[in-house]
Motif scaffolding. Structure first.
Motif, PDB file in Angstrom:
ATOM      1  N   LEU A 113      26.284  97.435  47.341  1.00  0.00           N
ATOM      2  CA  LEU A 113      26.171  96.112  46.748  1.00  0.00           C
ATOM      3  C   LEU A 113      26.965  96.084  45.449  1.00  0.00           C
ATOM      4  CD1 LEU A 113      22.347  95.406  47.205  1.00  0.00           C
ATOM      5  CD2 LEU A 113      24.219  94.515  48.595  1.00  0.00           C
ATOM      6  N   TYR A 114      27.685  94.983  45.222  1.00  0.00           N
ATOM      7  CA  TYR A 114      28.369  94.789  43.950  1.00  0.00           C
ATOM      8  C   TYR A 114      27.386  94.197  42.939  1.00  0.00           C
ATOM      9  CZ  TYR A 114      33.014  95.551  46.002  1.00  0.00           C
ATOM     10  OH  TYR A 114      34.115  96.104  46.599  1.00  0.00           O
ATOM     11  N   VAL A 115      27.498  94.647  41.696  1.00  0.00           N
ATOM     12  CA  VAL A 115      26.762  94.059  40.589  1.00  0.00           C
ATOM     13  C   VAL A 115      27.784  93.585  39.571  1.00  0.00           C
ATOM     14  CG1 VAL A 115      24.714  95.465  40.926  1.00  0.00           C
ATOM     15  CG2 VAL A 115      26.517  96.296  39.422  1.00  0.00           C
ATOM     16  N   GLN A 116      27.333  92.711  38.677  1.00  0.00           N
ATOM     17  CA  GLN A 116      28.250  92.147  37.702  1.00  0.00           C
ATOM     18  C   GLN A 116      28.855  93.242  36.825  1.00  0.00           C
ATOM     19  OE1 GLN A 116      26.520  89.224  35.165  1.00  0.00           O
ATOM     20  NE2 GLN A 116      28.442  88.592  34.260  1.00  0.00           N
ATOM     21  N   GLY A 117      30.181  93.265  36.779  1.00  0.00           N
ATOM     22  CA  GLY A 117      30.906  94.242  35.975  1.00  0.00           C
ATOM     23  C   GLY A 117      31.358  95.476  36.721  1.00  0.00           C
ATOM     24  N   SER A 118      30.867  95.699  37.945  1.00  0.00           N
ATOM     25  CA  SER A 118      31.288  96.884  38.697  1.00  0.00           C
ATOM     26  C   SER A 118      32.686  96.657  39.269  1.00  0.00           C
ATOM     27  CB  SER A 118      30.296  97.165  39.829  1.00  0.00           C
ATOM     28  OG  SER A 118      30.248  96.080  40.736  1.00  0.00           O
ATOM     29  N   PRO A 119      33.524  97.714  39.333  1.00  0.00           N
ATOM     30  CA  PRO A 119      34.892  97.544  39.839  1.00  0.00           C
ATOM     31  C   PRO A 119      34.906  97.282  41.340  1.00  0.00           C
ATOM     32  CG  PRO A 119      34.440  99.851  39.394  1.00  0.00           C
ATOM     33  CD  PRO A 119      33.259  99.089  38.883  1.00  0.00           C
ATOM     34  N   GLN A 129      58.448  91.847  41.735  1.00  0.00           N
ATOM     35  CA  GLN A 129      58.960  91.727  43.096  1.00  0.00           C
ATOM     36  C   GLN A 129      57.869  92.197  44.041  1.00  0.00           C
ATOM     37  OE1 GLN A 129      61.415  90.453  44.679  1.00  0.00           O
ATOM     38  NE2 GLN A 129      62.848  89.876  43.067  1.00  0.00           N
ATOM     39  N   THR A 130      57.265  91.269  44.778  1.00  0.00           N
ATOM     40  CA  THR A 130      56.156  91.593  45.669  1.00  0.00           C
ATOM     41  C   THR A 130      56.402  90.978  47.033  1.00  0.00           C
ATOM     42  OG1 THR A 130      54.937  89.646  44.889  1.00  0.00           O
ATOM     43  CG2 THR A 130      54.467  91.743  43.795  1.00  0.00           C
ATOM     44  N   LEU A 131      55.714  91.517  48.013  1.00  0.00           N
ATOM     45  CA  LEU A 131      55.777  91.012  49.386  1.00  0.00           C
ATOM     46  C   LEU A 131      54.370  90.635  49.825  1.00  0.00           C
ATOM     47  CD1 LEU A 131      58.177  93.640  51.019  1.00  0.00           C
ATOM     48  CD2 LEU A 131      58.757  91.328  50.254  1.00  0.00           C
ATOM     49  N   PRO A 132      54.248  89.596  50.669  1.00  0.00           N
ATOM     50  CA  PRO A 132      52.908  89.219  51.149  1.00  0.00           C
ATOM     51  C   PRO A 132      52.196  90.350  51.871  1.00  0.00           C
ATOM     52  CG  PRO A 132      54.499  87.480  51.598  1.00  0.00           C
ATOM     53  CD  PRO A 132      55.285  88.654  51.100  1.00  0.00           C
ATOM     54  N   ALA A 133      52.956  91.201  52.553  1.00  0.00           N
ATOM     55  CA  ALA A 133      52.321  92.314  53.258  1.00  0.00           C
ATOM     56  C   ALA A 133      51.697  93.311  52.286  1.00  0.00           C
ATOM     57  CB  ALA A 133      53.339  93.013  54.158  1.00  0.00           C
ATOM     58  N   ASP A 134      52.333  93.484  51.110  1.00  0.00           N
ATOM     59  CA  ASP A 134      51.777  94.408  50.121  1.00  0.00           C
ATOM     60  C   ASP A 134      50.561  93.819  49.415  1.00  0.00           C
ATOM     61  OD1 ASP A 134      53.841  96.108  50.781  1.00  0.00           O
ATOM     62  OD2 ASP A 134      55.159  95.343  49.194  1.00  0.00           O
ATOM     63  N   LEU A 135      50.525  92.500  49.283  1.00  0.00           N
ATOM     64  CA  LEU A 135      49.418  91.861  48.586  1.00  0.00           C
ATOM     65  C   LEU A 135      48.209  91.635  49.485  1.00  0.00           C
ATOM     66  CD1 LEU A 135      51.413  89.208  46.521  1.00  0.00           C
ATOM     67  CD2 LEU A 135      50.498  91.388  45.718  1.00  0.00           C
ATOM     68  N   GLY A 136      48.405  91.639  50.781  1.00  0.00           N
ATOM     69  CA  GLY A 136      47.291  91.425  51.707  1.00  0.00           C
ATOM     70  C   GLY A 136      46.441  92.663  51.873  1.00  0.00           C
ATOM     71  N   THR A 137      45.775  93.076  50.821  1.00  0.00           N
ATOM     72  CA  THR A 137      44.981  94.296  50.817  1.00  0.00           C
ATOM     73  C   THR A 137      43.615  94.041  51.462  1.00  0.00           C
ATOM     74  OG1 THR A 137      46.071  94.827  48.725  1.00  0.00           O
ATOM     75  CG2 THR A 137      44.180  96.177  49.342  1.00  0.00           C
ATOM     76  N   ARG A 138      43.071  95.066  52.081  1.00  0.00           N
ATOM     77  CA  ARG A 138      41.723  95.009  52.634  1.00  0.00           C
ATOM     78  C   ARG A 138      40.752  95.542  51.585  1.00  0.00           C
ATOM     79  NH1 ARG A 138      42.272  94.144  58.192  1.00  0.00           N
ATOM     80  NH2 ARG A 138      40.039  94.518  58.475  1.00  0.00           N
ATOM     81  N   VAL A 139      39.780  94.709  51.222  1.00  0.00           N
ATOM     82  CA  VAL A 139      38.851  95.002  50.133  1.00  0.00           C
ATOM     83  C   VAL A 139      37.447  95.106  50.705  1.00  0.00           C
ATOM     84  CG1 VAL A 139      37.908  94.177  47.940  1.00  0.00           C
ATOM     85  CG2 VAL A 139      40.319  93.814  48.479  1.00  0.00           C
ATOM     86  N   MET A 140      36.686  96.085  50.229  1.00  0.00           N
ATOM     87  CA  MET A 140      35.293  96.226  50.658  1.00  0.00           C
ATOM     88  C   MET A 140      34.476  95.048  50.138  1.00  0.00           C
ATOM     89  SD  MET A 140      34.424 100.273  50.342  1.00  0.00           S
ATOM     90  CE  MET A 140      35.267 101.470  51.380  1.00  0.00           C
ATOM     91  N   ASN A 141      33.655  94.492  51.025  1.00  0.00           N
ATOM     92  CA  ASN A 141      32.890  93.306  50.654  1.00  0.00           C
ATOM     93  C   ASN A 141      31.542  93.616  50.029  1.00  0.00           C
ATOM     94  OD1 ASN A 141      31.478  94.264  52.844  1.00  0.00           O
ATOM     95  ND2 ASN A 141      31.721  92.430  54.101  1.00  0.00           N
ATOM     96  N   GLY A 142      31.155  94.892  49.945  1.00  0.00           N
ATOM     97  CA  GLY A 142      29.887  95.246  49.336  1.00  0.00           C
ATOM     98  C   GLY A 142      28.729  95.300  50.300  1.00  0.00           C
ATOM     99  N   GLN A 143      28.972  95.028  51.593  1.00  0.00           N
ATOM    100  CA  GLN A 143      27.921  95.102  52.596  1.00  0.00           C
ATOM    101  C   GLN A 143      28.307  95.999  53.764  1.00  0.00           C
ATOM    102  OE1 GLN A 143      26.995  91.053  53.702  1.00  0.00           O
ATOM    103  NE2 GLN A 143      25.565  90.816  51.996  1.00  0.00           N
ATOM    104  N   GLY A 144      29.216  96.912  53.526  1.00  0.00           N
ATOM    105  CA  GLY A 144      29.650  97.820  54.581  1.00  0.00           C
ATOM    106  C   GLY A 144      30.870  97.356  55.337  1.00  0.00           C
ATOM    107  N   GLY A 145      31.302  96.119  55.142  1.00  0.00           N
ATOM    108  CA  GLY A 145      32.491  95.609  55.814  1.00  0.00           C
ATOM    109  C   GLY A 145      33.652  95.448  54.845  1.00  0.00           C
ATOM    110  N   ASP A 146      34.616  94.633  55.207  1.00  0.00           N
ATOM    111  CA  ASP A 146      35.776  94.416  54.362  1.00  0.00           C
ATOM    112  C   ASP A 146      36.292  93.001  54.572  1.00  0.00           C
ATOM    113  OD1 ASP A 146      38.371  94.591  56.295  1.00  0.00           O
ATOM    114  OD2 ASP A 146      36.819  95.991  56.986  1.00  0.00           O
ATOM    115  N   VAL A 147      37.074  92.529  53.600  1.00  0.00           N
ATOM    116  CA  VAL A 147      37.748  91.232  53.667  1.00  0.00           C
ATOM    117  C   VAL A 147      39.219  91.457  53.353  1.00  0.00           C
ATOM    118  CG1 VAL A 147      35.714  89.871  53.080  1.00  0.00           C
ATOM    119  CG2 VAL A 147      37.166  90.764  51.256  1.00  0.00           C
TER     120      VAL A 147
END
Length: 714
Positions: free
Chosen positions: A284-290, A339-357
């Motif tokens: 679970l994410y809490v306020q201020g956690s990375p 200089q960025t690419l959409p593919a590099d910015l489309g990162t998969r991030v943990m959602n805090g419930q065991g999955g990702d977004v």
């Protein structure tokens, strides 16, 4: 033994430095090379620092320097190699970070009488020197690191005593001992300041780090009931009738009921330095956690760290930010973040419930680059044309959250093409906003009352939903040229008075149109807010948490007629007055509540400065100031009706201002006495009066009076 102490101090300093450096090493600056930290002091034979930035072509040079006697400086860095007694090593820690370690190439043993090797310390203070490490590209220094080394020689006791053991006596009949930390026979124990085996030189090494408490030979602090603790100034009312006289050796640690046993001594204490591990995903994410990505890395966005823009700063959950970074472009950028690419910015991030977004990237092409290019400078080279396509100008993130998890991430990437014949100063913008549904996650300004330094919360009434839309009260924040057209606004911070403003250009053609000029200035100063929150944590749907803002309207009758070249009644200054009151304390912190907020305007006369010549000969455009100020006023707490003149002047019966206090003579039978019920104290007082009268009647004075009375009657 001294080697152990030096290891302890070196470990403490290195551990503190490592904590800071491992945080800073998460980010590296653009087009620069820096040491983190840039200055170190060491008392041990090993030093560690970090070099951040583009280190591909950088070489390291080490030399010994001497500070100037007059200025104290060591002079500019140099790329000349000098022979020292230190060994310099470097270890890559990533693409843009290098760990640098210096180790003393000398034995810290104190030289004996017949020692001729030269590889020992002739004095107790073995090393006292200043080192300079320079990061050079070719023969040009880019950055420098100063190290102040103060290292003492190792002290070896005459008797090691490592095989000896100390027998602890039976604790039923006697305490642990006058020096419980003395665990080794005939050897000075580190940090045991009561050890009789420690010499004065040994104690100087760790006298500020002695073991505390009974197990360090100190029974402290003494309890309040000890008669030796209290003094006449701060003693309570029961002192000295109920205090205890007991020697300090009678402490709670006396008489631990177990049989004494032998303790095997260790050669030296082990001070292990903890290492900072990789980020561990949380459920679970809490306020201020990375926020953490799917590959167990911190999710980072360019931010400002220590006043400098860095690329790899972690994003904290529910922490909004908006920053600007300036970069001087002499050539087209080739890497992130410009200089960025959409593919590099489309990162998969943990959602805090065991999955990702997955970050959803949307591109926005900017045609007007005036808000991103702030200034231009001439190119020092041949003046080749600068054409840079698809430069990343802004990255705006929207994090959607619910409870302790992230439900979605949307990114708007603003790109543009820069075409110029000169080098340009590019201002890039980065922001992160956390949205719960469609509402922004904003921190309160207190709980419940306002805290000093937090923004004053304002609002606008939404008639459709009968709720208050939160916003802020702002004052001017001039930037660049100071004009009102380019100025921004800062939020008003509770308890902090401030004044700011901007400049409005007025031309000779505009000045005769005074009504239009007054309306223009009034629109610039106008505030769209209607309510202000009483407390720091208001509810948007509870109207009792909000106050109506008082606006002092301008009286048009006070505006006199305008003259040629001058306009009167310009609302050029805006006053914001905030009245607040301390309503209570929560865990020792005062809770402040806003009782009223008033916005008024001061009128002024604007006239062109023609220098004594005709109005038609004045300059075309002149600048006039528009200012705004905020003032916080504390409402004093009402302590009751004021004292009368009799109460102020009559001090005969005032116990606070008179040495003799007659009312206290009968204090036990007055209502001010609260030690027992008033009826009981009154009854006991009457009994005392009865005994006093009886003793007077039956005593010697009354018998003498009766004898005199009978003698006179006869």
């Amino acid at each position: 033994m001294a080697n152990v102490v030096e290891t302890f101090f070196s470990g403490s300093v290195s551990r503190h430095v490592t904590y800071v450096l491992l945080f800073v090493s998460l980010a590296y600056t653009q087009n620069t090379v820096v040491f983190q930290p840039s200055f170190l002091t060491t008392t041990g034979p090993a030093v560690t620092a970090f070099l951040l930035g583009n280190t591909s072509d950088v070489s390291l040079k080490l030399r010994t320097v001497s500070p100037s006697n007059s200025t104290g400086s060591v002079g500019p860095p140099s790329c000349v190699v000098e022979a020292t007694r230190w060994v310099l090593t470097r270890e890559p820690m990533g693409k843009n970070a290098v760990r640098i370690q210096l180790r003393l190439n000398q034995i810290l043993r104190l030289c004996g009488e017949n020692d001729t090797t030269g590889d020992c310390c002739s004095e107790r203070l073995c090393v006292l020197e200043t080192l300079q490490v320079s990061a050079c590209v070719g023969s040009t220094p880019q950055a420098s690191l100063l190290i102040q080394a103060t290292i003492h020689a190792q002290l070896f006791p005459k008797s090691t005593g490592y095989d000896n053991k100390t027998v602890i006596p039976n604790q039923v009949y006697q305490p642990l001992g006058s020096c419980p930390c003395d665990l080794t026979f005939s050897v000075c124990d580190v940090r045991c300041c009561c050890d009789k085996d420690c010499s004065s030189e040994d104690l100087n090494l760790f006298e500020s780090h002695c073991l505390l408490g009974p197990f360090g030979g100190q029974v402290s602090p003494a309890p309040d009931y000890q008669c030796s603790v209290q003094s006449a100034e701060n003693s309570p009312d029961w002192f000295p009738f109920l205090c205890v006289n007991s020697p300090p050796e009678n402490n709670p640690y006396l008489g631990h009921f177990y049989r004494g046993d032998t303790i095997a001594s260790r050669p030296r204490p082990s001070f292990q330095r903890p290492t900072l591990s990789a980020p561990v995903p949380v459920n679970l994410y809490v306020q201020g956690s990375p926020i953490v990505t799917l590959n167990n890395q911190y999710f980072s966005i360019p931010q400002r760290v220590f006043g400098q823009c860095v690329n790899g700063a972690p994003v904290a959950f529910l922490k909004n930010f908006k920053v600007e970074c300036e970069t001087l472009l002499r050539s087209c950028p080739a890497g992130s973040p410009l200089q960025t690419l959409p593919a590099d910015l489309g990162t998969r991030v943990m959602n805090g419930q065991g999955g990702d977004v997955v970050v959803d990237v949307t591109d926005d092409v900017a045609t007007d680059l005036s808000q991103f290019i702030s200034e231009s400078k001439a190119v020092a080279s041949t003046g080749e044309r600068l054409v840079c396509e698809n430069v990343t100008l802004a990255l705006d993130y929207k994090f959607y959250w619910k409870g302790n998890s992230i439900t979605g991430i949307a990114l708007t990437r603003t790109v543009g093409t820069i075409i110029s014949n000169v080098s340009v100063a590019l201002t890039t913008r980065y922001s992160a906003v956390f949205l719960n549904g469609d509402s922004m996650a904003e921190a309160n300004s207190g709980n419940p009352g306002y805290q000093v330094g937090r923004p004053v919360i304002a609002g606008v009434l939404d008639n459709d939903s009968d709720s208050i839309q939160k916003t802020s009260i702002n004052i001017w924040k001039p930037v660049h040229d100071g004009l009102c057209s380019t100025a921004e606004k800062n939020a008003v911070l509770f308890g902090e008075n401030s004044t700011s403003g901007c400049l409005l250009p007025v031309s000779r053609q505009n000045l005769p149109q005074c009504n239009l000029l007054r309306d223009t200035v009034a629109n610039l100063q106008a505030a769209l807010i209607t309510h202000v929150a009483k407390k720091g944590n208001p509810d948007s749907f509870t109207l009792t948490d909000w106050l109506n803002i008082s606006f002092v309207t301008l009286n048009s009758s006070t505006i006199t007629e305008d003259s040629a070249g001058a306009c009167r009644g310009i609302p050029s200054h805006q006053h914001i007055y905030v009245w607040s009151l301390i309503t209570g304390l929560v865990e020792g912190s005062p809770q402040r509540e806003i009782r009223d907020l008033q916005i008024s305007y001061s009128l002024s006369t604007w006239a062109l400065d023609c220098g004594g010549v005709d109005f038609s000969s004045c300059a075309e455009t002149q600048l006039f100031p528009i200012t705004s100020s905020v003032t916080f006023i504390d409402i004093p707490i009402n302590v009751g009706p004021p004292n009368t003149r009799f109460q102020i002047n009559f001090t005969e019966y005032d116990c606070d201002r008179n040495d003799v206090c007659w009312p206290e003579l009968a204090f036990p039978i007055t209502k001010s006495y609260t030690g027992e019920p008033y009826s009981q104290s009154l009854a006991k007082g009457m009994i005392l009066v009865f005994f006093f009268i009886t003793a007077s009647i039956l005593g010697t004075p009354w018998r003498q009076i009766r004898q005199v009375w009978h003698g006179a009657a006869l």
